[in-house]
Motif scaffolding. Structure first.
Motif, short mmCIF file in Angstrom:
data_model
loop_
_atom_site.label_atom_id
_atom_site.label_comp_id
_atom_site.label_asym_id
_atom_site.label_seq_id
_atom_site.Cartn_x
_atom_site.Cartn_y
_atom_site.Cartn_z
N ARG A 19 7.14 -0.13 9.08
CA ARG A 19 7.76 -1.13 8.22
C ARG A 19 7.86 -2.47 8.93
O ARG A 19 7.47 -3.51 8.39
CB ARG A 19 9.16 -0.66 7.78
N ARG A 20 8.34 -2.46 10.16
CA ARG A 20 8.46 -3.71 10.92
C ARG A 20 7.09 -4.35 11.15
O ARG A 20 6.93 -5.56 11.02
CB ARG A 20 9.19 -3.46 12.24
N ALA A 21 6.10 -3.54 11.48
CA ALA A 21 4.74 -4.07 11.70
C ALA A 21 4.16 -4.63 10.41
O ALA A 21 3.49 -5.67 10.42
CB ALA A 21 3.83 -2.97 12.26
N SER A 22 4.41 -3.96 9.30
CA SER A 22 3.91 -4.42 8.02
C SER A 22 4.55 -5.75 7.63
O SER A 22 3.87 -6.67 7.17
CB SER A 22 4.16 -3.37 6.94
N PHE A 23 5.85 -5.88 7.83
CA PHE A 23 6.53 -7.14 7.52
C PHE A 23 5.98 -8.27 8.40
O PHE A 23 5.78 -9.39 7.93
CB PHE A 23 8.03 -7.02 7.72
N THR A 24 5.73 -7.97 9.65
CA THR A 24 5.19 -8.97 10.57
C THR A 24 3.78 -9.39 10.16
O THR A 24 3.42 -10.56 10.29
CB THR A 24 5.16 -8.40 12.00
N SER A 25 3.01 -8.46 9.60
CA SER A 25 1.63 -8.78 9.23
C SER A 25 1.52 -9.44 7.86
O SER A 25 0.43 -9.79 7.44
CB SER A 25 0.75 -7.53 9.28
N GLY A 26 2.64 -9.61 7.16
CA GLY A 26 2.58 -10.37 5.94
C GLY A 26 3.06 -9.70 4.67
O GLY A 26 2.87 -10.23 3.58
N TRP A 27 3.68 -8.53 4.77
CA TRP A 27 4.23 -7.91 3.55
C TRP A 27 5.25 -8.87 2.96
O TRP A 27 6.22 -9.25 3.61
CB TRP A 27 4.88 -6.56 3.86
N ARG A 28 5.05 -9.29 1.74
CA ARG A 28 5.81 -10.38 1.16
C ARG A 28 7.18 -10.01 0.59
O ARG A 28 8.08 -10.82 0.54
CB ARG A 28 4.99 -11.05 0.05
N PHE A 29 7.32 -8.79 0.10
CA PHE A 29 8.56 -8.40 -0.58
C PHE A 29 9.14 -7.15 0.07
O PHE A 29 8.83 -6.03 -0.35
CB PHE A 29 8.29 -8.17 -2.07
N PRO A 30 9.98 -7.32 1.09
CA PRO A 30 10.50 -6.17 1.84
C PRO A 30 11.12 -5.08 0.97
O PRO A 30 10.99 -3.91 1.28
CB PRO A 30 11.53 -6.80 2.77
N SER A 31 11.77 -5.45 -0.13
CA SER A 31 12.43 -4.43 -0.95
C SER A 31 11.41 -3.54 -1.68
O SER A 31 11.77 -2.46 -2.14
CB SER A 31 13.36 -5.09 -1.97
#
Length: 116
Positions: A19-31
């Protein structure tokens, strides 16, 4: 801690790192990231080794929730980086599985033109 708790903890740790890696790579909507299929992919990665089926299902889930193919593939790349420590080019099989699942869902409602 029993085996069941240990399995849950291992899945949770992998899920959190991904999850943290995905958010760092540009996942736009964490929820929108945490869908049940994420846990299936984590379990498959930890205990089964073959991610093809799990990533195909995840790709479909991502399409259903409105994630674009580009973001979906970045998510798979983030998983690959967490699993293998390699931030470059995830294996084609991982990308293909997620893309096929995504495309199957994204194109399911398209009508085929009639042939005359």
């Amino acid at each position: 801690m029993g085996d069941r708790e240990g399995v849950g903890e291992a899945v949770w740790r992998l899920r959190d790192r991904w999850r943290r890696a995905s958010f760092t790579s540009g996942w736009r909507f964490p929820s929108d990231w945490a869908v049940p299929e994420v846990d299936t992919v984590c379990s498959s990665a930890l205990f089964h080794g073959d991610l093809t089926a799990a990533l195909t299902v995840l790709g479909g889930s991502r399409a259903r929730t409105g994630a674009g193919l580009d973001v979906t593939l970045y998510d798979v790349a983030a998983l690959h980086a967490v699993l293998d420590g390699d931030v470059d080019a995830p294996p084609f099989a991982m990308l293909r599985a997620a893309a096929v699942g995504w495309a199957d869902v994204a194109t399911a409602g398209l009508a085929r033109p009639e042939r005359k």
